[in-house]
Structures are given as structure tokens and as C-alpha cells.
Design an enzyme around this catalytic site. Sequence first.
Site, mmCIF file in Angstrom:
data_model
loop_
_atom_site.group_PDB
_atom_site.id
_atom_site.type_symbol
_atom_site.label_atom_id
_atom_site.label_comp_id
_atom_site.label_asym_id
_atom_site.label_seq_id
_atom_site.Cartn_x
_atom_site.Cartn_y
_atom_site.Cartn_z
ATOM 1 N N LYS A 160 -4.668 -13.617 -7.881
ATOM 2 C CA LYS A 160 -5.893 -13.757 -8.679
ATOM 3 C C LYS A 160 -6.888 -12.659 -8.310
ATOM 4 O O LYS A 160 -7.493 -12.033 -9.174
ATOM 5 C CB LYS A 160 -6.566 -15.107 -8.377
ATOM 6 N N HIS B 94 25.902 -26.435 -21.077
ATOM 7 C CA HIS B 94 26.486 -25.312 -21.821
ATOM 8 C C HIS B 94 25.839 -23.998 -21.421
ATOM 9 O O HIS B 94 25.928 -23.013 -22.158
ATOM 10 C CB HIS B 94 26.345 -25.567 -23.320
ATOM 11 N N GLU C 215 4.441 -25.476 -5.075
ATOM 12 C CA GLU C 215 3.084 -25.131 -4.626
ATOM 13 C C GLU C 215 2.735 -25.931 -3.367
ATOM 14 O O GLU C 215 1.974 -25.480 -2.526
ATOM 15 C CB GLU C 215 2.054 -25.397 -5.738
ATOM 16 N N GLU D 145 -8.139 -17.867 -16.391
ATOM 17 C CA GLU D 145 -7.342 -18.118 -17.604
ATOM 18 C C GLU D 145 -8.032 -19.183 -18.466
ATOM 19 O O GLU D 145 -8.160 -19.041 -19.681
ATOM 20 C CB GLU D 145 -5.936 -18.627 -17.235
ATOM 21 N N LYS E 7 -10.325 -28.120 -12.483
ATOM 22 C CA LYS E 7 -10.936 -28.735 -11.299
ATOM 23 C C LYS E 7 -12.122 -27.900 -10.829
ATOM 24 O O LYS E 7 -13.201 -28.413 -10.591
ATOM 25 C CB LYS E 7 -9.870 -28.857 -10.203
ATOM 26 N N GLY F 145 -5.054 -30.257 -7.363
ATOM 27 C CA GLY F 145 -4.783 -29.927 -8.763
ATOM 28 C C GLY F 145 -3.437 -30.464 -9.233
ATOM 29 O O GLY F 145 -3.332 -31.070 -10.294
ATOM 30 N N ARG F 146 -2.402 -30.263 -8.434
ATOM 31 C CA ARG F 146 -1.050 -30.664 -8.858
ATOM 32 C C ARG F 146 -0.820 -32.161 -8.711
ATOM 33 O O ARG F 146 0.242 -32.661 -9.049
ATOM 34 C CB ARG F 146 0.005 -29.865 -8.096
#
Length: 549
Positions: free
Chosen positions: A513, A389, A358, A216, A210, A272-273
Site C-alpha cells: 500500500k 475437469h 492473512e 481502493e 473498517k 477485518g477478515r
Amino acid sequence: MSDSPKLTRRPEWVALEDHRAGALLHPRLRELFAADPARAERYVVRVGDLRIDYSKHLITDETLALLQELATATGVFGLRDAMFRGEKINVTEDRAVLHTALRAPRDAVVEVDGENVVPAVHAVLDKMADFAGRVRSGEWTGHTGKRIKNVVNIGIGGSDLGPAMAYEALRAFSDRELTVRFVSNVDGADLHEAVRDLDPAETLFIIASKTFTTIETITNATSARSWLLGGLGGDEKAVAKHFVALSTNAGKVSDFGIDTANMFGFWDWVGGRYSFDSAIGLSLMIAIGPDRFRELLDGFRIVDEHFKSAPAEANAPLLLGLLGVWYGNFHDAQSHAVLPYSHYLSKFTAYLQQLDMESNGKSVDRDGHPVGWQTGPVVWGTPGTNGQHAYYQLIHQGTKLIPADFIGFVNPVAELSDELGDQHDLLMANFFAQTQALAFGKTPDEVRAEGVAEELVPHKTFQGNHPTTTILASELTPSVLGQLIALYEHKVFVQGAVWNIDSFDQWGVELGKVLAKRVEPALTEGVDVRGLDPSTAALVAAYRTLRKN
Ligand code: F6P
């Protein structure tokens, strides 16, 4: 906003506390069902293709009525309408919150600052469809003229989790000739493993960010460009055929060297999410094709319309949101498990973690005052039956209350139905049996009746009473996936509205960050570590001692 009474002093909140301390002091699901068997049918809400059963919850009609009163008192409906209208309800960033406009029909009108945003949304969707069609048909080729066979999406957070999750979910609808991979981690191993067996001449990189400033993503994109140019003889012109960008930041895209003609845009009113049904979904659209992608958007829209107009007592996102409030604020539940009984939904809970945590991982209210109540839960879970399990033991017999959503499908995807025989029924038998065991447990007398030795009776007794929601659909299709995601988006919205927090900012992720940028020179250039706190300085010193080159 600032004139409103504190949440926990509202009469509707106090009424819920009284209800919990009185009528529902020690609710037992066995007793609730014995007294009111019809709740099995009554506590079901349908939206689109989803049948949502909330009968196995520690609630009565009175609980539901009180929760709905809380929603009304806290202005959930007004905020919902403001969101759909395009008002700037993301107060700390002064932004509209309009992911719902991303799936609005072509003729809808949704205005931000007086401008209808729907035509731009559809212009981007059309451009994506055109591009996806050209890649899928082989018309769009790489620099050497070879057909694109591999698509690598590079992005992180909301620019990765959505398309990666949905690609897994809809693999059965994808072009199996295409290899689609997702790279997010700044650990170079992620990109290395994603491209090591690919031919650069056949590989398209989609750089999804965005902001186009996320370290990253830019680092991985730069490494991908070197890998590509290394494999194609270093001709910079190759970038134009092998890199496209998904972003709101044309300037940064251009600075990176990607032609903005190969950029698919979106807008600051898409968080973003909440972005994967925007241009961020391009990798998915290439995989499943534009028609299937539109079916996905249709699914989102079904739940948007439902959330907007269904009455409170039959409004699925509202109910799920309020149930979360009931457990988080009135039963001290700290977490919420999401347990899909579909291998295709293996990344669904990871996607929801960002969406929910978030959004609602906040500790100040919309006016900046510390909240005096619990906000978002820890969201976790993996697909059944694997979890059975592993960690289900703790849900069944541990000391923590963990409300859980069970998501299952009546039919396997069409591609599998001939192959599977009864295997799908076995999966679903586990699905139903788990919620039954969690709700009703096994009493000491029932254990004794099985002839169990007395000293083992406490160990083999199940208290039960663990609340679950069962979400059932006929089949996992693009539309159903869209419905599920919109259901959770709006559930998260409801909770943020009740808690009076801004569910649409994420200032908390910024500090890490900033500090990473400060620490990096100490690792790479040996810059003096004395500015760091003693613990971090010692760790950096140890790292530098052990680092091989
Ligand atoms: O750091 C978290 C975050 O800001 C998320 O909200 C976002 O989805 C992600 O980073 C990626 O951001 P971008 O799409 O700008 O690269």
C-alpha cells in the site's frame, strides 16, 4: 511466552517426528482401513448440523493423541479461553480478538477494558435490522422518492469477501426483487460494470471500510458518488439517501460526507477478515432479511460454544487445525484445497483464503523471533465438479501432497429440490467418488485386471493415499453457513496458537500500500522515477510511453 521452549524442541513435537519416522513412515490408507475398519465411524465428529468425517487421513489413534498433546503443550486451550474472555491476544496491535462477541446472545457479558461490549453489539444489530427492514419494505426511498431496488456494497478484503461470499451462498434465501452487487477492485472497470445498467434513483451504496482510509474503497466510493450525483442532477442532498457507511471510524465517514446517523459501527476488536457478522454484513442482511441473518449468527454461536467446551478428542476446529499441522509440519504439504460441492459456495474458498492466509501467513513468532517451522498453507480451490475437469489430475497423480476438504450437502436448497430430479444425486456421487479415489486409488493389479496394456499400466495406476476431510450437512441454510465459517475461523486460530504466531495482525499487506502511493505520482504526474529501483523505474517508463492520455 518468551520462556517457553522453541516449538520444534518440545518433546511433544519430537514425539510426532518420531511417530512420523516410525509407525507412520509409509502409511497407506488401504492398510489403515483394512486393519481398523471401525475408523470409518470413529473418526467422525459432529457439531451443529455438520458431520465431519476425518477417517481418510494418514493418522491413527496414536497420531491423534500426540497431536492433542502438542495442542495442550503449546497452550491452545489457554489462548482460546483468553480470546473468549476478551484479553488482548492480538499482541502486535494490543487488541482484543472478539468476533465471537458479535454472535453472543443479548444477555451475555463479554468485557473489553472493563466494559461489557454485548449491548453495543445488539444495538448495532437492531439498527441494522431496522434499516434493512425499511429498505426491504420500500419505506426507505431514494432522493427522488423511488424505491431502492439495487444495493451496491463497496469495500475490499474483509469488507467485501464475507458479504459477497455469503450473498452468493444464500441467494436462495434472498429477496429476488433486489439486485445486490459487490465492488472491490480499484480497477474502475469493477464499479463501471456494477452500475452501468442501474438507475441511480433506485441504488443504495454501502461503503464498507473498517478504517475508512483504504484507498481502493475511498476511490470507488468517490466515483460512485459522482455517478450518483451525475444521474440525479447534482443535488448533494441525494447522498444522504443513497450512501450509508459501515466503519469503526466516524470521523472519516463524516469527512467523506456521509451523515454518521447513516453509519453502522463496529470496533477495533473485530478484525477485518473476521468482520462479516458485524455491521459489515448489512448488504447481506438487506438481501436475506434480519431473521435469516440472526439464524446465521446462531450458526456461528453453535460452533463457538462447541469450540469452547467440547473435549479435545471431539472438538472439530481443534481436530481440523491439528490435521493441518500434521501435514504442513510433518509431511511438508505446502497447500490445502477447499472444494465445496455446491455452486452457492462458489466464493467460499476465496473468502477462506483471506481468513487463513492473512491470519497465518506469518514468519515471526509472537515475540518477534523468526519461526523455524512452516506456518499457514496456501489455501485454494473452486467448487466441484468444475475442478475435477481442471486441476484434480494433479491432486490424483501429481507429485505433491495436497490435503483437501470436501464440503457437500445431502439436499439441494428447497427452491431447487422440485426442479432437479436426480441431478443433485449425480453431483453428490462425484463428491463421494472423488474422496474414495483420492484415498484408495487403483493398484497396478487392478488396472491389469481391466485388461489394460502393460505399457499403460503405470499411467492408469493411482497411488491413492491423498488425505481428505468430508464435511456433510443436510442443507445449505444461513445457520449452516455460520457453522462452516466459525469452524474455519477457529481452525485457523488453533494453528496460529500451535505455531505461536499472531493470527490477528496483517503487517505484510502494508508495504504494498505504501509503495503504491509512492509510485502513483510517477505515473500520473510524471514525477522523476530516479528514486525508484532500476527495474520498477524501467517498467514505469514503459508504461508512460504506452499510456494513451
Ligand atoms: O489490506 C488488507 C486489509 O487491511 C484487510 O485486513 C482488510 O480486511 C481490508 O484491508 C479492508 O480494510 P478496511 O475495511 O479498513 O477498508
